[in-house]
Design a protein around this motif. Structure first.
Motif, mmCIF file in Angstrom:
data_model
loop_
_atom_site.group_PDB
_atom_site.id
_atom_site.type_symbol
_atom_site.label_atom_id
_atom_site.label_comp_id
_atom_site.label_asym_id
_atom_site.label_seq_id
_atom_site.Cartn_x
_atom_site.Cartn_y
_atom_site.Cartn_z
ATOM 1 N N PHE A 1 39.049 6.717 42.622
ATOM 2 C CA PHE A 1 38.269 7.787 41.996
ATOM 3 C C PHE A 1 37.001 7.243 41.358
ATOM 4 C CE2 PHE A 1 36.911 10.528 38.578
ATOM 5 C CZ PHE A 1 37.001 11.791 39.139
ATOM 6 N N GLN A 2 35.894 7.935 41.561
ATOM 7 C CA GLN A 2 34.670 7.551 40.859
ATOM 8 C C GLN A 2 33.924 8.802 40.415
ATOM 9 O OE1 GLN A 2 33.173 5.687 44.810
ATOM 10 N NE2 GLN A 2 31.329 5.969 43.601
ATOM 11 N N THR A 3 33.065 8.629 39.426
ATOM 12 C CA THR A 3 32.275 9.747 38.918
ATOM 13 C C THR A 3 31.560 10.423 40.083
ATOM 14 O OG1 THR A 3 31.945 8.510 36.898
ATOM 15 C CG2 THR A 3 30.464 10.364 37.262
ATOM 16 N N ASN A 4 31.608 11.742 40.127
ATOM 17 C CA ASN A 4 31.006 12.434 41.279
ATOM 18 C C ASN A 4 30.367 13.752 40.902
ATOM 19 O OD1 ASN A 4 33.103 14.771 41.971
ATOM 20 N ND2 ASN A 4 34.295 12.942 41.431
ATOM 21 N N ILE A 5 29.521 14.200 41.825
ATOM 22 C CA ILE A 5 28.989 15.560 41.731
ATOM 23 C C ILE A 5 29.799 16.377 42.712
ATOM 24 C CG2 ILE A 5 27.030 17.050 42.348
ATOM 25 C CD1 ILE A 5 26.532 15.635 39.744
ATOM 26 N N LEU B 1 27.847 23.574 40.814
ATOM 27 C CA LEU B 1 27.729 22.122 40.831
ATOM 28 C C LEU B 1 28.337 21.604 39.547
ATOM 29 C CD1 LEU B 1 24.151 21.503 42.246
ATOM 30 C CD2 LEU B 1 26.310 20.734 43.245
ATOM 31 N N VAL B 2 29.249 20.653 39.698
ATOM 32 C CA VAL B 2 29.976 20.137 38.536
ATOM 33 C C VAL B 2 29.862 18.617 38.515
ATOM 34 C CG1 VAL B 2 32.202 20.137 37.321
ATOM 35 C CG2 VAL B 2 31.614 22.054 38.818
ATOM 36 N N LEU B 3 29.584 18.072 37.337
ATOM 37 C CA LEU B 3 29.615 16.623 37.171
ATOM 38 C C LEU B 3 31.037 16.260 36.741
ATOM 39 C CD1 LEU B 3 28.320 13.781 36.790
ATOM 40 C CD2 LEU B 3 27.714 14.493 34.475
ATOM 41 N N ALA C 1 23.024 14.742 42.043
ATOM 42 C CA ALA C 1 23.667 13.413 42.083
ATOM 43 C C ALA C 1 22.674 12.346 41.634
ATOM 44 C CB ALA C 1 24.172 13.118 43.490
ATOM 45 N N LYS C 2 21.441 12.440 42.137
ATOM 46 C CA LYS C 2 20.422 11.439 41.766
ATOM 47 C C LYS C 2 20.117 11.522 40.277
ATOM 48 C CE LYS C 2 17.694 10.925 45.968
ATOM 49 N NZ LYS C 2 16.454 11.390 46.593
ATOM 50 N N ARG C 3 19.916 12.728 39.780
ATOM 51 C CA ARG C 3 19.541 12.892 38.376
ATOM 52 C C ARG C 3 20.619 12.353 37.438
ATOM 53 N NH1 ARG C 3 20.371 17.734 36.915
ATOM 54 N NH2 ARG C 3 19.082 18.691 38.516
ATOM 55 N N ASN C 4 21.880 12.528 37.860
ATOM 56 C CA ASN C 4 22.987 12.074 37.008
ATOM 57 C C ASN C 4 23.437 10.655 37.345
ATOM 58 O OD1 ASN C 4 23.931 14.477 35.218
ATOM 59 N ND2 ASN C 4 23.465 15.369 37.211
ATOM 60 N N ALA C 5 22.675 10.035 38.258
ATOM 61 C CA ALA C 5 22.939 8.642 38.646
ATOM 62 C C ALA C 5 24.389 8.418 39.079
ATOM 63 C CB ALA C 5 22.561 7.689 37.508
ATOM 64 N N VAL C 6 24.923 9.348 39.877
ATOM 65 C CA VAL C 6 26.265 9.120 40.428
ATOM 66 C C VAL C 6 26.129 8.774 41.910
ATOM 67 C CG1 VAL C 6 27.216 10.802 38.810
ATOM 68 C CG2 VAL C 6 26.855 11.473 41.166
#
Ligand code: KG4
Ligand code: ZN
Length: 341
Positions: A132-136, A147-149, A263-268
Motif C-alpha cells: 500500500f502507498q499513498t494514492n489519489i 477525487l480522494v487523497l 496526483a502531481k500537486r499532492n506529490a503522490v
C-alpha cells in the motif's frame, strides 16, 4: 477472521464472505434490467427487489464460500450513502444477523469502500495491502465522481467531487438522447470503439479549473443542443459511433487530466480508480497511458469489483476490525446522506 458483508445502497444486491483479506465469495444480483424500462433507478422498486433477493443471494454467498453462518466472526453492511429504503434492507438484515450470532457489526461508508477495491486482485481475489502507498483515488460511477487523497490505510481526504451530474450520469443521459437503453455507458463504450473521437468538439468542463471538482451537466446540455441542431445525425450509424466516441473523449479527458494533476500537486506516485465508469475501456487505456508517462503506479479495480459489490465492504470492514476502529452500536441507523470527508 471471517466476515459476512452486505451491500444494498442502490440497485445491486451484494453479499460477500471475506476471510483474512481473501474474497471467498462475492455474489451480486443486479437490477439493471428491472430499472431499464424506467430510464433510471426507481428507489421503491430497488428496495422491494433487495427484499426479494437478499436471502437467496446471501445463501449462495455462504454456499460458495463453504461457510456456515455459525462460522462468522463479524457482520458488515453499507450504512450510507445511498437510497434510504434500499440501504435499510441490507443494513437491518446485517444487524439482525450480528445480534443473533452475538458478533461485532460494522457499518461502512460505501465511498470509503470504493477506495480499497483497486487493492483487491487475483483469482481467487485477495486484498493485498502489503504494498500500500499513498494514492489519489478516482471514484467514478452513476452516482458519484470524486477525487480522494488516501494518505494511509483508513486515512483519506476528499479533494473534489462533482458539482452537478456524475460522469456515469453524463454517459447515461447523453446516451438516452441518442436513443440508447439505460444504462448507456457500456453501449457508448462499445459504439465508440469504431467512432472518431475528434469528429465533434464538446466542452471539457472545469478542465483547467484550479479545483479538483468536476461538472458534467454543461457537457450534457451541449450534446442536447447539438442533437437539436443536427437531428438527421441519428439516422446515420457511423455518425452515432462518432458522436459516442466524441462524448466519451470529452468525459475521459477531464477525468484523466484532473486525476493526474491532483496526483502531481499532492506529490503522490500512485493512482487508483474504481466505480462503474472505471469499466470504460477508453478511461482504462488513457489513465494507463498517462500514468506510464508520469511514472505513476496505477491500480484499476477489476471490472467485477468496479461496480457495486459487497466484497469491498467486507475488505474495509475487516481492516477496521483489525485496527480496532470504534464500532457503531447495534441500534445505529442508516446514513443515506453520509458524505465522505
Ligand atoms: O458503480 P455503478 O454500478 O453504480 C453506481 O452508480 O453506483 O456504476 C454504474 C454507472 C452507470 O452510469 C453506467 O453507465 C456506468 O457506470 N458504466 C459505464 C461503463 N460500464 C458502466 N460507463 C462507461 N463505460 C462503461 N463501459
Ligand atoms: Zn458505488
Amino acid at each position: 477472521m471471517t466476515l459476512l458483508a452486505i451491500e444494498t445502497s442502490c440497485d445491486e444486491t451484494g453479499v460477500a464472505v471475506v476471510r483474512d483479506g481473501k474474497i471467498l465469495s462475492n455474489v451480486v444480483s443486479s437490477q439493471t434490467k428491472l430499472h431499464a424500462g424506467y430510464g433510471g433507478v426507481v428507489p421503491e422498486l430497488a428496495a422491494r427487489e433487495h427484499l426479494r433477493n437478499l436471502i437467496p443471494v446471501a445463501k449462495s454467498a455462504l454456499h460458495e464460500a463453504g461457510i456456515s453462518i455459525e462460522q462468522l466472526d463479524a457482520v458488515a453492511a453499507t450504512q450510507g450513502p445511498g437510497l434510504p429504503n434500499a440501504l435499510l434492507v441490507g443494513f437491518k438484515a446485517a444487524q439482525a444477523v450480528a445480534f443473533a450470532l452475538n458478533k461485532p457489526f460494522v457499518g461502512i461508508n460505501h465511498h470509503e469502500a470504493h477506495l480499497y477495491s483497486p487493492w483487491i486482485s487475483g483469482e481467487p481475489p485477495v486484498a493485498d495491502f502489503s504494498k500500500f502507498q499513498t494514492n489519489i483515488s478516482l471514484i467514478v460511477s452513476g452516482g458519484h465522481t470524486m477525487l480522494v487523497l488516501v494518505e494511509s490505510e483508513l486515512k483519506h481526504r476528499v479533494l473534489g467531487s462533482t458539482i452537478d451530474d456524475a460522469a456515469g450520469e453524463c454517459f447515461d443521459k447523453t446516451g438516452k438522447m441518442m436513443g440508447l437503453a439505460y444504462p448507456a455507458g457500456p453501449e457508448i463504450d462499445k459504439l465508440a470503439e469504431q467512432g472518431n473521437p475528434k469528429a465533434f468538439d464538446f466542452p471539457r468542463p472545469l478542465l483547467n479549473d484550479v479545483s479538483d471538482d468536476f461538472s458534467f451537466s454543461g457537457l450534457k446540455t451541449s450534446v442536447r443542443y447539438f442533437l437539436r441542431d443536427n437531428p438527421a445525425l441519428l439516422d446515420d450509424a457511423q455518425k452515432i459511433r462518432d458522436l459516442c466516441a466524441s462524448v466519451q473523449a470529452a468525459i475521459v479527458e477531464v477525468l484523466v487530466k484532473k486525476t493526474i494533476r491532483a496526483a502531481k500537486r499532492n506529490a503522490v506516485r500512485c493512482v487508483t480508480a474504481s466505480g462503474g465508469v472505471t469499466c470504460n475501456r477508453a478511461l482504462r487505456n488513457e489513465l494507463s497511458r498517462a500514468c506510464e508517462r508520469e511514472n505513476f503506479k496505477l491500480l484499476l479495480a477489476d471490472k467485477v469489483l468496479c461496480t457495486d459489490n459487497a466484497a469491498m465492504i467486507g475488505v474495509l470492514a475487516e481492516r477496521k476490525l483489525l485496527r480496532q476502529v470504534p464500532l457503531p452500536l447495534l441500534d445505529e441507523e442508516i446514513k443515506p446522506g453520509w458524505a465522505l470527508a
